[in-house]
Design an enzyme around this catalytic site. Structure first.
Site, PDB file in Angstrom:
ATOM      1  N   VAL A 303       0.836  -1.221   0.047  1.00 33.43           N
ATOM      2  CA  VAL A 303      -0.113  -0.048  -0.134  1.00 33.43           C
ATOM      3  C   VAL A 303       0.759   1.318   0.091  1.00 33.43           C
ATOM      4  CG1 VAL A 303      -1.712   1.327   1.383  1.00 33.43           C
ATOM      5  CG2 VAL A 303      -2.019  -1.105   1.257  1.00 33.43           C
ATOM      6  N   ASP A 304       1.810   1.326   0.884  1.00 35.76           N
ATOM      7  CA  ASP A 304       2.811   2.508   0.928  1.00 35.76           C
ATOM      8  C   ASP A 304       3.138   2.907  -0.506  1.00 35.76           C
ATOM      9  OD1 ASP A 304       2.313   2.571   3.424  1.00 35.76           O
ATOM     10  OD2 ASP A 304       4.140   1.838   4.088  1.00 35.76           O
ATOM     11  N   VAL A 305       3.897   1.655  -1.104  1.00 30.98           N
ATOM     12  CA  VAL A 305       4.609   1.847  -2.526  1.00 30.98           C
ATOM     13  C   VAL A 305       3.430   2.384  -3.747  1.00 30.98           C
ATOM     14  CG1 VAL A 305       5.995   0.803  -4.295  1.00 30.98           C
ATOM     15  CG2 VAL A 305       6.522   0.376  -1.804  1.00 30.98           C
TER      16      VAL A 305
END
Length: 513
Positions: A303-305
């Site tokens: 999700v962060d990437v």
């Protein structure tokens, strides 16, 4: 056109370095610029110099002549250390080792000349380093976002991914950090030159401005930055910046053409907008975690990437829209939305009353698309989805009777997979890679990270870069991610607040903070 370097090494003396300036001028960056710089270098063998630049040409002479547009004072040894890369010029300025009468003119001067480069010893150890830096400079001038300024108020991985992509495209990224420690990524081990390796990889080429946004002076500096910025990115919970005088409407009133991008957790969705959450929470909420194998926690921050990458796309679209209309935009890219592209296909099939092949065939439930272990314990990834590839695979492995079972997700497929598994276990992985590779079949190694770093494909495909690190070293890492329109910045990740004095001077108030 790349400037022609001197035919002989530059002598690491004041006279040698100053005399080399005409050879190091970048004509493309000095076109139309006229300047007269007076260098006053105490304790040097020749302490005073005049440097003139006019219409892409440079002349130097000992002594002081003419009316200077900028006067620079420092010790001769400091000048040598800056030119040879032993001292960062911004750090020297902040430490009071360099006195400048016209900071804007001085910054133009710095950008117009190719650095003298590393010391003689380091040039001998890495003779190609100077050429790589020159290539980087030439590439940077023609990148898509050259001339674009991004103010980065984010913390942690989503903003780091976004900053790296924008910097690769040529943007000037000014990372605003809390003076009390900066971005937590800075201290995430392992450290390289006192800085987290991840921070080095994501923020190479960026600038660091140390500000406490909770203090009126810090918020005021951001507002001054916004007047000349193109993009501002933040990752605070909704409403936080409003309390500091940095809300969306306040910033847009200062600069109507500003593109503002928010990387909050849940956006304005009630009642979650103020709730804390991380990658694992969003992966679980979206159903994506249920589609990943095993019951553990993924070793990657999906999700962060993906938030950073989606935000980059949205910002580029907003900048294109601004170019057409002159109007800025507000881009909301909450982390909660980032996993949705991954589950769009299975969600759609479920909505239609069925089960997606993404949950069956492409999830390893057929023999043509799964992992197999070889005699040495190493694994292969087999992705022979097309009937012709599957038929060639089983025929080569003397299992032609399995030709019709490749995409079967039932008992027939399981029996076929068991036969194939037994066959693969008869030889080491290298044997199969050689045999099946010669046929051009979609079969590859399953590498761990250590093996992936040595995978010849990535170096042969030019998918890796030498990421500069603090202290003059480098790390071999993936990048740039979009090589055809991006490039690796030549500067390492900044020290905390390394560019504070420079940026404040550009804003016209060196004492504000």
């Amino acid at each position: 056109m790349k400037p022609t370097p001197p035919e002989t090494p530059i002598q690491e003396t004041v006279s040698g370095l100053v005399s080399s300036l005409p050879d190091r001028l970048r004509p493309d960056r000095a076109s139309g610029w006229r300047a007269c710089l007076h260098l006053k270098l105490s304790e040097a063998e020749v302490p005073e110099w005049t440097v003139r630049v006019e219409d892409g040409r440079c002349e130097v002479a000992p002594g002081l002549a003419g009316d200077p547009t900028c006067v620079v004072r420092m010790k001769g040894e400091t000048y040598v250390a800056i030119e040879t890369g032993r001292i960062n010029p911004q750090v020297a300025f902040m430490m009071g080792k360099v006195k400048v009468s016209n900071i804007a003119e001085m910054m133009m001067f710095v950008k117009a000349f190719r650095p003298a480069g590393p010391t003689t010893a380091s040039r001998a150890a890495d003779p190609g380093a100077e050429e790589r830096r020159d290539d980087m400079g030439e590439q940077g001038a023609g990148l898509p976002l050259t001339g674009t300024t991004v103010v980065d108020l984010t913390r942690m991985l989503p903003g780091a991914v976004l900053a790296r992509m924008l910097a690769d495209f040529g943007a000037r990224v000014i990372k605003v950090e809390d003076p009390a420690g900066g971005d937590p990524l800075r201290n995430a081990p392992p450290l390289v030159g006192g800085v987290g390796a991840g921070f080095c990889a994501f923020y190479r080429g960026c600038s660091s401005l140390a500000l406490d946004l909770r203090e009126p002076a810090g918020a005021a500096t951001v507002r001054r930055l916004v007047r000349r910025a193109d993009v501002l990115v933040e990752s605070f919970r909704p409403g936080t910046l409003d309390g500091w005088g940095l809300g969306t409407e306040q910033l847009r009133a200062i600069n109507p053409s500003l593109v503002i991008c928010s990387l909050s957790g849940f956006g304005d969705a009630q009642p979650w907008r103020r709730q804390a959450a991380h990658d694992l929470n969003f992966t679980g909420l979206s159903g994506l975690l249920s589609l990943l194998p095993g019951e553990g926690v993924p070793g990657i921050q999906v999700v962060d990437v993906s938030t950073g990458m989606l935000a980059c796309s949205a910002i580029l679209a907003a900048l294109l829209h601004r170019q057409r209309t002159g109007k800025g935009a507000v881009v909301e890219q909450p982390l909660a939305a980032a996993p949705l592209p991954f589950v769009l296909w299975p969600w759609s099939d479920r909505a239609a009353g069925g089960v997606s092949i993404a949950e069956t065939v492409l999830a390893g439930r057929c023999p043509a698309y799964r992992r197999y272990r070889c005699a040495d314990g190493l694994e292969l990834a087999v992705a022979a989805l097309e009937p012709k590839f599957w038929a060639d695979l089983v025929t080569t492995m003397s299992l032609p009777h399995l030709a019709g079972a490749g995409l079967d997700t039932g008992d027939t497929g399981e029996h076929a997979a068991a036969e194939l598994s037994a066959a693969f276990s008869g030889h080491e992985r290298a044997h199969w890679l050689t045999m099946l590779g010669e046929l051009g079949l979609p079969v590859s190694a399953v590498n761990d990270l250590a093996a992936a770093r040595d995978e010849r494909l990535f170096s042969a495909g030019n998918f890796l870069e030498r990421t500069p690190t603090p202290g003059g070293g480098f790390l071999v890492t993936p990048g740039p991610f979009c090589r055809s329109v991006g490039a690796t910045p030549g500067r390492p990740a900044p020290g905390l607040g390394e560019h504070t004095a420079e940026i404040l001077a550009e804003l016209g108030d060196e004492d504000s903070a």
